[in-house]
Design an enzyme around this catalytic site. Sequence first.
Site, mmCIF file in Angstrom:
data_model
loop_
_atom_site.group_PDB
_atom_site.id
_atom_site.type_symbol
_atom_site.label_atom_id
_atom_site.label_comp_id
_atom_site.label_asym_id
_atom_site.label_seq_id
_atom_site.Cartn_x
_atom_site.Cartn_y
_atom_site.Cartn_z
ATOM 1 N N THR A 163 -6.320 12.780 6.703
ATOM 2 C CA THR A 163 -5.012 13.006 7.332
ATOM 3 C C THR A 163 -5.153 14.011 8.464
ATOM 4 O O THR A 163 -4.656 13.800 9.582
ATOM 5 C CB THR A 163 -3.999 13.481 6.280
ATOM 6 N N LYS A 170 0.860 -1.181 0.000
ATOM 7 C CA LYS A 170 0.000 0.000 0.000
ATOM 8 C C LYS A 170 0.893 1.226 0.000
ATOM 9 O O LYS A 170 1.818 1.337 0.813
ATOM 10 C CB LYS A 170 -0.880 0.000 1.276
ATOM 11 N N SER A 205 -7.797 5.112 3.453
ATOM 12 C CA SER A 205 -7.576 4.351 2.209
ATOM 13 C C SER A 205 -7.910 2.879 2.447
ATOM 14 O O SER A 205 -8.499 2.216 1.583
ATOM 15 C CB SER A 205 -6.111 4.458 1.762
ATOM 16 N N LYS A 229 5.276 1.953 -2.762
ATOM 17 C CA LYS A 229 5.254 3.339 -3.252
ATOM 18 C C LYS A 229 5.526 3.307 -4.741
ATOM 19 O O LYS A 229 6.152 2.375 -5.254
ATOM 20 C CB LYS A 229 6.334 4.173 -2.545
ATOM 21 N N ASN A 236 -3.874 20.904 2.017
ATOM 22 C CA ASN A 236 -4.923 19.949 2.382
ATOM 23 C C ASN A 236 -4.830 19.570 3.865
ATOM 24 O O ASN A 236 -5.798 19.764 4.622
ATOM 25 C CB ASN A 236 -4.792 18.708 1.481
HETATM 26 P P1 NAD Z 1 -0.528 20.412 -0.136
HETATM 27 O O1 NAD Z 1 0.233 20.532 -1.406
HETATM 28 O O2 NAD Z 1 -2.011 20.434 -0.156
HETATM 29 O O3 NAD Z 1 -0.075 21.584 0.860
HETATM 30 C C1 NAD Z 1 1.256 21.895 1.143
HETATM 31 C C2 NAD Z 1 1.280 23.273 1.781
HETATM 32 O O4 NAD Z 1 2.599 23.577 2.169
HETATM 33 C C3 NAD Z 1 0.840 24.396 0.838
HETATM 34 O O5 NAD Z 1 0.069 25.338 1.571
HETATM 35 C C4 NAD Z 1 2.160 25.051 0.427
HETATM 36 O O6 NAD Z 1 2.026 26.416 0.093
HETATM 37 C C5 NAD Z 1 2.917 24.880 1.718
HETATM 38 N N1 NAD Z 1 4.353 25.003 1.571
HETATM 39 C C6 NAD Z 1 5.141 24.601 0.552
HETATM 40 N N2 NAD Z 1 6.417 24.954 0.808
HETATM 41 C C7 NAD Z 1 6.413 25.557 2.022
HETATM 42 C C8 NAD Z 1 7.406 26.133 2.842
HETATM 43 N N3 NAD Z 1 8.682 26.165 2.456
HETATM 44 N N4 NAD Z 1 7.049 26.647 4.021
HETATM 45 C C9 NAD Z 1 5.758 26.650 4.420
HETATM 46 N N5 NAD Z 1 4.778 26.128 3.693
HETATM 47 C C10 NAD Z 1 5.107 25.586 2.515
HETATM 48 O O7 NAD Z 1 0.036 19.095 0.561
HETATM 49 P P2 NAD Z 1 -0.646 18.227 1.703
HETATM 50 O O8 NAD Z 1 -1.394 17.121 1.079
HETATM 51 O O9 NAD Z 1 -1.294 19.116 2.700
HETATM 52 O O10 NAD Z 1 0.658 17.572 2.347
HETATM 53 C C11 NAD Z 1 1.473 18.285 3.258
HETATM 54 C C12 NAD Z 1 2.423 17.308 3.948
HETATM 55 O O11 NAD Z 1 1.649 16.308 4.600
HETATM 56 C C13 NAD Z 1 3.358 16.561 2.978
HETATM 57 O O12 NAD Z 1 4.568 16.322 3.650
HETATM 58 C C14 NAD Z 1 2.660 15.246 2.766
HETATM 59 O O13 NAD Z 1 3.561 14.214 2.405
HETATM 60 C C15 NAD Z 1 2.075 15.029 4.141
HETATM 61 N N6 NAD Z 1 0.961 14.095 4.105
HETATM 62 C C16 NAD Z 1 -0.189 14.421 3.464
HETATM 63 C C17 NAD Z 1 -1.206 13.495 3.420
HETATM 64 C C18 NAD Z 1 -2.511 13.823 2.761
HETATM 65 O O14 NAD Z 1 -3.416 12.952 2.770
HETATM 66 N N7 NAD Z 1 -2.717 15.016 2.241
HETATM 67 C C19 NAD Z 1 -1.052 12.219 4.010
HETATM 68 C C20 NAD Z 1 0.137 11.921 4.680
HETATM 69 C C21 NAD Z 1 1.149 12.874 4.703
#
Ligand code: NAD
Length: 457
Positions: free
Chosen positions: A216, A96, A384, A132, A247
């Site tokens: 998340t 997964k 998921s 992955k 997100n």
């Molecule tokens: P996203 O793309 O929706 O949001 C990322 C945010 O970070 C945006 O607001 C962007 O402007 C901001 N950002 C980018 N560079 C930055 C910086 N240098 N300083 C401050 N902010 C910055 O992504 P997401 O889905 O919210 O994911 C964010 C993190 O959470 C990632 O590391 C991702 O791997 C992790 N994550 C997300 C999920 C999920 O379901 N969305 C699940 C597990 C882990």
Amino acid sequence: MTQTTVSATSTSNADLFSSQLEKSNRKKTEHSLLTDASKRLEQALKHLSMSEDAIERLRHPKTSLTVSIPVRMDNGSLQVFQGYRVRYDDTRGPGKGGVRYHPNVTLDEVQSLAFWMTFKCALLDLPFGGAKGGITVNPKELSKAELERLSRGYVDAIADFIGPDVDIPAPDVYTNATIMGWMMDQYSIIKRQLSRAVVTGKPLTLGGSEGRNTATATGAFYVIQATLPKFSQKPHNTTVAVQGFGNAGSILAELLFKAGYKVVAVSDSKGGIYTPQGLDIPSIREYKNSSRSIKAVYCEDTVCSIVEHQVISNAELLALDVDVLIPAALENQITAENANDVKAKFIYEVANGPIASAADAILAEKGIYVFPDILVNAGGVTVSYFEWVQNRNGWYWTLEEVNQRLKVRMEAETEKTWSIAQKLGIDVRTAAYVHGLNRLGEALDAKGTRNYYNNPV
Ligand code: NAD
């Protein structure tokens, strides 16, 4: 009794793992995720006894596939993209893990992320192994039709390698529900039968789950709600700073705001805002959705007026004197260079790998409690799993049912992790790895160990 139980300190396991991994990692850069993740594993291996066989097994990704994906571009030319799918370990269930579209994707990175997923699924007791995938591409440079041809071409190339009982992809960086829908459709065309459970994170109308988009953040919220009371930390007395307003970060900020926490700072890639009195998060989300920028605003209907606030940099946000710091943007945000500046009492890692392993000791020395990514952001993969279950049953749950089941699982595994940390006197991150490794070791050893085969009785 299985061989993998929490036990007295044993450095030999850790040494064995690190020397073995070092060999396979020699070519990887200092900042390789796998190298960093393995440092945390070495810590965990000091606190449990795991069979040598299990350690040896975990040293090698089970299968790594590299594919070439030819795509007819809109201008008539042919471009060939590199794609990957890695199944690190499937002892506990089918692989997964998400599929990432990014120009920096390499086999090494995909293997590292698959390794991480193996522990996250074991920690949450999901019946999955770790996998992955990725394509080396800048998706922003492709038209929508090119992106669809690339996604379908990727599935054509890996179709024999995935499946509802083999390996189940999901969205990751720069992939989304629409792309998951194309992938499920393409796999179904190849197999000549509708196979919804082959991919998760799909659009609702194509068999997606309620609550997947917010999972998340919701999972992280349950972890926060389950742990802060252990420190007598009440929402209305708790200030919070959130780095990353995407997100995960923005939905979590709103959940915390609604639960009475004082969210004083948020940021995105362009910088952040800070107000000691606390921000009105729903208004900021509304404004960001319409303007693509972050401002401290108060919105009534469609009218938003700016309220007084301080503009801060992301470095300043990380150093704010708050109770809770939530990195929800990128990896390696808190490193040995800036860890000393952190003043928060608690850090909840919503991003994957936001704290470099070199910062762990500095934060511990400062008495900061760190709740790790493999626990805090595991709500996404947990829902998921729920989507996969619903697809296989053909019985769909309401949002309330999804969130209730997510709450039960997140709280149970948080409590188990916390009690391992208390029992062994170790930090929560190491306890999370110990907990995941215990389950993995049990599954690996159930197939037979050196002791089992050498014991004549
Ligand atoms: P996203 O793309 O929706 O949001 C990322 C945010 O970070 C945006 O607001 C962007 O402007 C901001 N950002 C980018 N560079 C930055 C910086 N240098 N300083 C401050 N902010 C910055 O992504 P997401 O889905 O919210 O994911 C964010 C993190 O959470 C990632 O590391 C991702 O791997 C992790 N994550 C997300 C999920 C999920 O379901 N969305 C699940 C597990 C882990």
